[in-house]
Design a protein around this motif. Structure first.
Motif, PDB file in Angstrom:
ATOM      1  N   VAL A 244       0.837  -1.198   0.000  1.00  0.00           N
ATOM      2  CA  VAL A 244       0.000   0.000   0.000  1.00  0.00           C
ATOM      3  C   VAL A 244       0.875   1.252   0.000  1.00  0.00           C
ATOM      4  O   VAL A 244       0.625   2.214  -0.741  1.00  0.00           O
ATOM      5  N   GLU A 245       1.910   1.232   0.822  1.00  0.00           N
ATOM      6  CA  GLU A 245       2.835   2.370   0.857  1.00  0.00           C
ATOM      7  C   GLU A 245       3.472   2.582  -0.511  1.00  0.00           C
ATOM      8  O   GLU A 245       3.630   3.720  -0.970  1.00  0.00           O
ATOM      9  N   TRP A 246       3.816   1.488  -1.199  1.00  0.00           N
ATOM     10  CA  TRP A 246       4.460   1.593  -2.510  1.00  0.00           C
ATOM     11  C   TRP A 246       3.530   2.247  -3.532  1.00  0.00           C
ATOM     12  O   TRP A 246       3.931   3.188  -4.230  1.00  0.00           O
ATOM     13  N   ILE A 247       2.286   1.763  -3.630  1.00  0.00           N
ATOM     14  CA  ILE A 247       1.381   2.330  -4.635  1.00  0.00           C
ATOM     15  C   ILE A 247       1.013   3.767  -4.277  1.00  0.00           C
ATOM     16  O   ILE A 247       0.959   4.641  -5.154  1.00  0.00           O
ATOM     17  N   GLN A 248       0.822   4.048  -3.011  1.00  0.00           N
ATOM     18  CA  GLN A 248       0.488   5.424  -2.636  1.00  0.00           C
ATOM     19  C   GLN A 248       1.652   6.374  -2.901  1.00  0.00           C
ATOM     20  O   GLN A 248       1.445   7.527  -3.301  1.00  0.00           O
ATOM     21  N   GLU A 249       2.856   5.891  -2.734  1.00  0.00           N
ATOM     22  CA  GLU A 249       4.027   6.720  -3.036  1.00  0.00           C
ATOM     23  C   GLU A 249       4.055   7.077  -4.520  1.00  0.00           C
ATOM     24  O   GLU A 249       4.369   8.222  -4.892  1.00  0.00           O
ATOM     25  N   ARG A 250       3.693   6.108  -5.390  1.00  0.00           N
ATOM     26  CA  ARG A 250       3.654   6.385  -6.831  1.00  0.00           C
ATOM     27  C   ARG A 250       2.567   7.415  -7.152  1.00  0.00           C
ATOM     28  O   ARG A 250       2.770   8.327  -7.954  1.00  0.00           O
ATOM     29  N   LEU A 251       1.409   7.263  -6.536  1.00  0.00           N
ATOM     30  CA  LEU A 251       0.313   8.189  -6.799  1.00  0.00           C
ATOM     31  C   LEU A 251       0.618   9.577  -6.241  1.00  0.00           C
ATOM     32  O   LEU A 251       0.324  10.594  -6.884  1.00  0.00           O
ATOM     33  N   ASP A 252       1.225   9.614  -5.064  1.00  0.00           N
ATOM     34  CA  ASP A 252       1.605  10.908  -4.484  1.00  0.00           C
ATOM     35  C   ASP A 252       2.601  11.633  -5.388  1.00  0.00           C
ATOM     36  O   ASP A 252       2.551  12.864  -5.536  1.00  0.00           O
ATOM     37  N   THR A 253       3.505  10.885  -5.992  1.00  0.00           N
ATOM     38  CA  THR A 253       4.494  11.479  -6.897  1.00  0.00           C
ATOM     39  C   THR A 253       3.815  12.104  -8.103  1.00  0.00           C
ATOM     40  O   THR A 253       4.184  13.203  -8.545  1.00  0.00           O
ATOM     41  N   LEU A 254       2.799  11.427  -8.648  1.00  0.00           N
ATOM     42  CA  LEU A 254       2.056  11.981  -9.780  1.00  0.00           C
ATOM     43  C   LEU A 254       1.342  13.270  -9.373  1.00  0.00           C
ATOM     44  O   LEU A 254       1.282  14.227 -10.159  1.00  0.00           O
ATOM     45  N   GLN A 255       0.825  13.309  -8.174  1.00  0.00           N
ATOM     46  CA  GLN A 255       0.177  14.538  -7.704  1.00  0.00           C
ATOM     47  C   GLN A 255       1.197  15.659  -7.515  1.00  0.00           C
ATOM     48  O   GLN A 255       0.971  16.805  -7.920  1.00  0.00           O
ATOM     49  N   ARG A 256       2.311  15.312  -6.922  1.00  0.00           N
ATOM     50  CA  ARG A 256       3.329  16.312  -6.602  1.00  0.00           C
ATOM     51  C   ARG A 256       4.008  16.855  -7.863  1.00  0.00           C
ATOM     52  O   ARG A 256       4.221  18.062  -8.004  1.00  0.00           O
ATOM     53  N   ASN A 257       4.344  15.971  -8.801  1.00  0.00           N
ATOM     54  CA  ASN A 257       5.124  16.385  -9.972  1.00  0.00           C
ATOM     55  C   ASN A 257       4.287  17.008 -11.068  1.00  0.00           C
ATOM     56  O   ASN A 257       4.778  17.858 -11.825  1.00  0.00           O
TER      57      ASN A 257
END
Length: 508
Positions: A244-257
């Motif tokens: 869960v942490e892994w997929i959320q980290e990917r999604l957070d990156t898309l939001q941030r970048n």
């Protein structure tokens, strides 16, 4: 009571009707009058499900886990591995729903993104399918505005990315995603991206994740490769906090970048998991579906199609892909399935894409302009409505105008729908409600082609081809119609419904 292999038999009362189980069985609800059975242990029929049955006589059956149930010859029989809990004495459909909501899935507070309720949504699946590009996305958004439709949430579907699990923009298709999102924001849209729990074999993500042990394993201990609609893939084990942490980290990156606003978290169907799979925490196939849905709770702008339990949570639940036809696999399913969603506790419901989202039927069938308009009208006073096939491409000017009017009607109801969503976040009550939920003493349990938006707006869409009149059942009270008429209920009237009309009535 034992928590293993339990069976419960309930004798049905006179004129007792039941709802629950799987959203996509809405057309078979209410249960009781006819033989019906369903097994939720590994098949949710492509949509949301919950271990709940409730009756018009204030009775319920609940379990912590999936179960099989059968209605036959005046009896309800249920069998499951978990404890089967029954209750009674709650008066009516509304009374028993409120009881089970408070007890088993109390509202979590908060609602999904407000724009989902106040404006139409635009999903690019039917138009772009597996070949979305930055240029095409911008062109679709501009066409929305050029044709008089209000801006809303824009969903970029499958194949915006590199291989599944590599949640980065495909460089060839999206050379400057940040600029694209900024332009869409300037046009008034919010932007969602499609994601799923699948990981393409031999991809960089697979090579990273398999050694970490956060992919699902089959009963032999090998990484499971599951067949789904796009081939064979490994699956994230979302019972593992690291996954869960892994997929959320990917999604957070898309939001941030890039400024991405939210995500359509697709798949997660119980059918993609096996009872003997090896996972971080032991789970049934339904439990894996629930774990994937929990991963999206972090994101206010979200959408799910497959879900287990989690009623009361601020998750958008879309009806599964419907066909481009009038029958029980198409437009005819929207109201029964939407009513089922509400009675399972999924208040933030979205109908399928206007015209149908089942890609095979949509591309092979000749477009029926009347059907397209009636899809739009039926969706207009749901909590949400979602376009996909571009109405300006597939319709003539007259039929397009009717769809634009339906979108405008939804937007005009937006503040009211938003307040109903806030009410749901406090009480758990459905936004789209069965007639028998609001009017329990009037014998309305079998009505499947009209509904209540909240407690005071009766909506009676046309869902049959060629119909220019329809029968409307009015409960007690005074009803003011969209056509200026006033009806004193209870009454049953045949009303005129020209193609441009969605009949609705306000209770005075």
């Amino acid at each position: 009571m034992s928590a293993h292999n339990q069976t419960v038999t309930i004798e049905l009362l006179e004129d007792e009707y039941w709802w629950g189980g799987r959203t996509a069985d809405g057309g078979s609800m209410p249960y009781g009058p006819a033989l019906f059975q369903a097994d939720m242990t590994g098949n949710h029929n492509g949509n949301q499900a919950a271990p709940l049955l409730i009756s018009s006589k204030g009775r319920y059956l609940w379990s912590g886990g999936p179960f099989h149930f059968r209605f036959e010859d005046g009896y309800l029989t249920a069998h499951g591995a978990g404890e089967l809990i029954t209750g009674e004495g709650h008066g009516s459909l509304k009374g028993v729903f409120q009881q089970v909501s408070r007890t088993y899935f109390p509202p979590a507070g908060g609602i999904p993104e407000e724009l989902l309720f106040t404006a139409p949504q635009y999903n690019l699946w039917i138009e772009l399918q597996y070949e979305p590009t930055q240029e095409k996305v911008i062109a679709y958004a501009k066409s929305v505005l050029e044709h008089g439709l209000p801006p809303g949430v824009l969903m970029i579907d499958d194949s915006w990315h590199e291989p599944y699990g590599n949640w980065t923009f495909h460089y060839g298709r999206f050379p400057d995603p940040k600029a694209m999102v900024e332009e869409l924001h300037a046009l008034g849209f919010q932007v969602m991206l499609w994601v799923c729990p699948f990981i393409s074999p031999d991809s960089p993500a697979f090579r990273e994740l398999e050694p970490r042990g956060i992919l699902l394993k089959d009963s032999s201990g090998r990484t499971a490769l599951r067949k789904w609609w796009n081939g064979y893939s490994a699956v994230l084990d979302c019972t593992n906090p690291a996954a869960v942490e892994w997929i959320q980290e990917r999604l957070d990156t898309l939001q941030r970048n890039y400024g991405i606003d939210g995500f359509k978290l697709d798949a997660g169907d119980a059918e993609f998991y096996a009872p003997d799979d090896l996972s971080y925490a032991p789970a049934t196939p339904s439990g894996h579906s629930e774990a994937w849905a929990r991963a999206g709770l972090k994101y206010k702008l979200n959408e799910y199609r497959a879900c287990w339990k989690l009623a009361g949570q601020p998750l958008v639940q879309r009806l599964k892909d419907k066909r481009h036809d009038w029958g029980a696999e198409g437009l005819g399913a929207l109201i029964p399935d939407g009513l089922a969603q509400g009675l399972l506790g999924y208040a933030y419901t979205c109908p399928d894409m206007i015209g149908g989202g089942e890609i095979g039927s949509f591309t092979s069938a000749k477009i029926d302009p009347e059907l397209f308009v009636r899809y739009a009208q039926c969706s207009a006073l749901f909590p949400m409505m979602q376009f996909s096939a571009a109405p300006w491409r597939v319709l003539d000017e007259t039929h397009l105008r009717y769809c634009v009017e339906a979108a405008g009607l939804h937007a005009s109801f937006g503040p009211e729908i938003l307040e109903l969503a806030r009410h749901a976040s406090r009480t758990g009550e459905p936004i789209l409600r069965h007639m028998a939920y609001e009017f329990p003493e009037e014998g309305l349990e079998m009505i499947k082609d009209q509904f209540m938006l909240g407690s005071s707006t009766l909506v009676a869409p046309v869902v049959e081809k060629g119909r220019r009149e329809r029968r409307v059942i009015f409960p007690k009270g005074t009803w003011s119609g969209d056509d200026g008429s006033v009806v004193e209920g209870p009454d049953v009237l045949n009303i005129e419904v020209p193609l441009g009309r969605l009949p609705y009535y306000r209770k005075l």
